[in-house]
Scaffold this motif. Sequence first.
Motif, PDB file in Angstrom:
ATOM      1  N   ARG A 118      12.548 -55.742 -30.687  1.00 34.37           N
ATOM      2  CA  ARG A 118      13.164 -56.589 -31.714  1.00 34.37           C
ATOM      3  C   ARG A 118      13.499 -55.780 -32.959  1.00 34.37           C
ATOM      4  O   ARG A 118      14.557 -55.952 -33.571  1.00 34.37           O
ATOM      5  N   PHE A 119      12.595 -54.896 -33.326  1.00 37.82           N
ATOM      6  CA  PHE A 119      12.817 -53.996 -34.464  1.00 37.82           C
ATOM      7  C   PHE A 119      14.056 -53.136 -34.214  1.00 37.82           C
ATOM      8  O   PHE A 119      14.940 -53.022 -35.061  1.00 37.82           O
ATOM      9  N   THR A 120      14.152 -52.581 -33.023  1.00 37.54           N
ATOM     10  CA  THR A 120      15.301 -51.737 -32.664  1.00 37.54           C
ATOM     11  C   THR A 120      16.588 -52.540 -32.680  1.00 37.54           C
ATOM     12  O   THR A 120      17.607 -52.090 -33.213  1.00 37.54           O
ATOM     13  N   ARG A 121      16.557 -53.734 -32.114  1.00 36.80           N
ATOM     14  CA  ARG A 121      17.760 -54.576 -32.095  1.00 36.80           C
ATOM     15  C   ARG A 121      18.267 -54.850 -33.502  1.00 36.80           C
ATOM     16  O   ARG A 121      19.466 -54.810 -33.766  1.00 36.80           O
ATOM     17  N   ASN A 122      17.360 -55.107 -34.420  1.00 35.88           N
ATOM     18  CA  ASN A 122      17.746 -55.385 -35.791  1.00 35.88           C
ATOM     19  C   ASN A 122      18.352 -54.149 -36.473  1.00 35.88           C
ATOM     20  O   ASN A 122      19.339 -54.246 -37.184  1.00 35.88           O
ATOM     21  N   VAL A 123      17.765 -52.993 -36.244  1.00 33.83           N
ATOM     22  CA  VAL A 123      18.303 -51.756 -36.816  1.00 33.83           C
ATOM     23  C   VAL A 123      19.718 -51.509 -36.304  1.00 33.83           C
ATOM     24  O   VAL A 123      20.625 -51.184 -37.069  1.00 33.83           O
ATOM     25  N   LEU A 124      19.922 -51.674 -35.009  1.00 33.40           N
ATOM     26  CA  LEU A 124      21.221 -51.378 -34.406  1.00 33.40           C
ATOM     27  C   LEU A 124      22.312 -52.382 -34.787  1.00 33.40           C
ATOM     28  O   LEU A 124      23.499 -52.055 -34.746  1.00 33.40           O
ATOM     29  N   ALA A 125      21.932 -53.587 -35.195  1.00 38.60           N
ATOM     30  CA  ALA A 125      22.923 -54.614 -35.536  1.00 38.60           C
ATOM     31  C   ALA A 125      23.598 -54.374 -36.884  1.00 38.60           C
ATOM     32  O   ALA A 125      24.691 -54.869 -37.130  1.00 38.60           O
ATOM     33  N   ALA A 126      22.959 -53.613 -37.756  1.00 44.33           N
ATOM     34  CA  ALA A 126      23.458 -53.469 -39.124  1.00 44.33           C
ATOM     35  C   ALA A 126      24.591 -52.451 -39.228  1.00 44.33           C
ATOM     36  O   ALA A 126      24.594 -51.423 -38.570  1.00 44.33           O
ATOM     37  N   ASP A 127      25.541 -52.771 -40.104  1.00 41.19           N
ATOM     38  CA  ASP A 127      26.639 -51.855 -40.415  1.00 41.19           C
ATOM     39  C   ASP A 127      26.263 -50.907 -41.549  1.00 41.19           C
ATOM     40  O   ASP A 127      26.859 -49.844 -41.696  1.00 41.19           O
ATOM     41  N   ALA A 128      25.302 -51.321 -42.381  1.00 35.72           N
ATOM     42  CA  ALA A 128      24.879 -50.521 -43.529  1.00 35.72           C
ATOM     43  C   ALA A 128      23.430 -50.871 -43.859  1.00 35.72           C
ATOM     44  O   ALA A 128      22.922 -51.921 -43.447  1.00 35.72           O
ATOM     45  N   LEU A 129      22.793 -49.991 -44.603  1.00 31.88           N
ATOM     46  CA  LEU A 129      21.411 -50.166 -45.011  1.00 31.88           C
ATOM     47  C   LEU A 129      21.357 -50.184 -46.530  1.00 31.88           C
ATOM     48  O   LEU A 129      21.957 -49.325 -47.190  1.00 31.88           O
ATOM     49  N   LEU A 130      20.652 -51.161 -47.094  1.00 31.69           N
ATOM     50  CA  LEU A 130      20.438 -51.272 -48.531  1.00 31.69           C
ATOM     51  C   LEU A 130      18.941 -51.283 -48.762  1.00 31.69           C
ATOM     52  O   LEU A 130      18.234 -52.147 -48.227  1.00 31.69           O
ATOM     53  N   ILE A 131      18.440 -50.327 -49.551  1.00 33.39           N
ATOM     54  CA  ILE A 131      17.001 -50.227 -49.777  1.00 33.39           C
ATOM     55  C   ILE A 131      16.714 -49.825 -51.219  1.00 33.39           C
ATOM     56  O   ILE A 131      17.572 -49.294 -51.914  1.00 33.39           O
ATOM     57  N   GLY A 132      15.491 -50.077 -51.615  1.00 29.64           N
ATOM     58  CA  GLY A 132      15.029 -49.659 -52.924  1.00 29.64           C
ATOM     59  C   GLY A 132      14.585 -48.207 -52.896  1.00 29.64           C
ATOM     60  O   GLY A 132      14.523 -47.566 -51.838  1.00 29.64           O
ATOM     61  N   ARG A 133      14.255 -47.694 -54.067  1.00 29.43           N
ATOM     62  CA  ARG A 133      13.913 -46.280 -54.211  1.00 29.43           C
ATOM     63  C   ARG A 133      12.697 -45.858 -53.394  1.00 29.43           C
ATOM     64  O   ARG A 133      12.706 -44.827 -52.725  1.00 29.43           O
ATOM     65  N   ARG A 134      11.632 -46.623 -53.453  1.00 40.72           N
ATOM     66  CA  ARG A 134      10.422 -46.246 -52.702  1.00 40.72           C
ATOM     67  C   ARG A 134      10.661 -46.255 -51.195  1.00 40.72           C
ATOM     68  O   ARG A 134      10.219 -45.372 -50.481  1.00 40.72           O
ATOM     69  N   THR A 135      11.344 -47.276 -50.713  1.00 40.19           N
ATOM     70  CA  THR A 135      11.654 -47.337 -49.289  1.00 40.19           C
ATOM     71  C   THR A 135      12.573 -46.187 -48.910  1.00 40.19           C
ATOM     72  O   THR A 135      12.411 -45.573 -47.855  1.00 40.19           O
ATOM     73  N   ILE A 158      24.435 -56.163 -43.577  1.00 37.50           N
ATOM     74  CA  ILE A 158      23.695 -55.171 -44.357  1.00 37.50           C
ATOM     75  C   ILE A 158      22.217 -55.467 -44.166  1.00 37.50           C
ATOM     76  O   ILE A 158      21.756 -56.588 -44.379  1.00 37.50           O
ATOM     77  N   SER A 159      21.492 -54.454 -43.765  1.00 34.47           N
ATOM     78  CA  SER A 159      20.066 -54.594 -43.511  1.00 34.47           C
ATOM     79  C   SER A 159      19.269 -54.110 -44.719  1.00 34.47           C
ATOM     80  O   SER A 159      19.579 -53.077 -45.302  1.00 34.47           O
ATOM     81  N   VAL A 160      18.249 -54.873 -45.077  1.00 34.63           N
ATOM     82  CA  VAL A 160      17.315 -54.488 -46.133  1.00 34.63           C
ATOM     83  C   VAL A 160      15.933 -54.431 -45.497  1.00 34.63           C
ATOM     84  O   VAL A 160      15.511 -55.375 -44.826  1.00 34.63           O
ATOM     85  N   TRP A 161      15.247 -53.312 -45.697  1.00 38.64           N
ATOM     86  CA  TRP A 161      13.887 -53.131 -45.184  1.00 38.64           C
ATOM     87  C   TRP A 161      12.956 -52.875 -46.362  1.00 38.64           C
ATOM     88  O   TRP A 161      13.326 -52.188 -47.308  1.00 38.64           O
ATOM     89  N   GLY A 162      11.731 -53.394 -46.248  1.00 40.98           N
ATOM     90  CA  GLY A 162      10.757 -53.133 -47.310  1.00 40.98           C
ATOM     91  C   GLY A 162      11.310 -53.573 -48.652  1.00 40.98           C
ATOM     92  O   GLY A 162      11.701 -54.713 -48.831  1.00 40.98           O
ATOM     93  N   SER A 163      11.363 -52.647 -49.582  1.00 43.36           N
ATOM     94  CA  SER A 163      12.057 -52.853 -50.853  1.00 43.36           C
ATOM     95  C   SER A 163      11.528 -54.050 -51.632  1.00 43.36           C
ATOM     96  O   SER A 163      12.270 -54.957 -52.010  1.00 43.36           O
ATOM     97  N   GLY A 164      10.231 -54.033 -51.899  1.00 40.18           N
ATOM     98  CA  GLY A 164       9.552 -55.130 -52.579  1.00 40.18           C
ATOM     99  C   GLY A 164      10.045 -55.429 -53.982  1.00 40.18           C
ATOM    100  O   GLY A 164       9.805 -56.525 -54.491  1.00 40.18           O
ATOM    101  N   THR A 165      10.720 -54.503 -54.620  1.00 40.98           N
ATOM    102  CA  THR A 165      11.297 -54.773 -55.936  1.00 40.98           C
ATOM    103  C   THR A 165      12.728 -55.277 -55.799  1.00 40.98           C
ATOM    104  O   THR A 165      13.170 -56.135 -56.566  1.00 40.98           O
ATOM    105  N   LEU A 166      13.447 -54.781 -54.824  1.00 39.79           N
ATOM    106  CA  LEU A 166      14.836 -55.165 -54.604  1.00 39.79           C
ATOM    107  C   LEU A 166      14.962 -56.598 -54.079  1.00 39.79           C
ATOM    108  O   LEU A 166      15.826 -57.359 -54.519  1.00 39.79           O
TER     109      LEU A 166
END
Length: 191
Positions: free
Chosen positions: A47-64, A126-134
């Motif tokens: 499921r994690f892999t499927r979600n990564v592959l579905a995204a056209d772009a990644l948006l993350i915060g600095r720490r992530t 656009i996928s967002v991972w982690g990024s607790g401030t964003l």
Amino acid sequence: MGKIVVTAFVTLDGVIQAPGLPDEDRDGGFAHGGWTQPYVDPELERRFTRNVLAADALLIGRRTYDLFASFWPTASPEDPRAHQLNTQPKYVASHTLTKAKWDNTTVLGGDLVDAVIGLKRRYDEISVWGSGTLVPLLLRHDLIDEFLLMLHPIVLGEGKRLFPEGHQTTFNLVESTTTSRGVTILGYRRP
């Protein structure tokens, strides 16, 4: 307009801090890093892999960004997630980072809300991972379209939470699966 999908590993009490590694994020004296590891199984990985592959772009915060940029460029090229994350356009929200070292990464400074609206016009997903401030900023401006929560059967009692206090919004459940190790994968979409 495209959508923003936030994926988060979360505990029953809403903690998202340091899910993968013991020393990932020790802010506030957090000593429970790596809490997801006992729960990883093939279904969660798929499921994690499927979600990564579905995204056209990644948006993350600095720490992530710092965590991802230290791991994924050297991850096995056999891993489809590594290929996707290393080649797709990446955007890091930061007021302190001036130049990104990870290939295909653009630093977003200035008015982040306008920049994210522009990204939603440009990309389908656009996928967002982690990024607790964003994530709280995106929530306050109603820019999140979906959540994929990987709810782990553990209560930590402390740590950074996914959802800020005082913010209310509604999502509809569109996916619910439980893995062999008790992780409930929950997909939510804006009505």
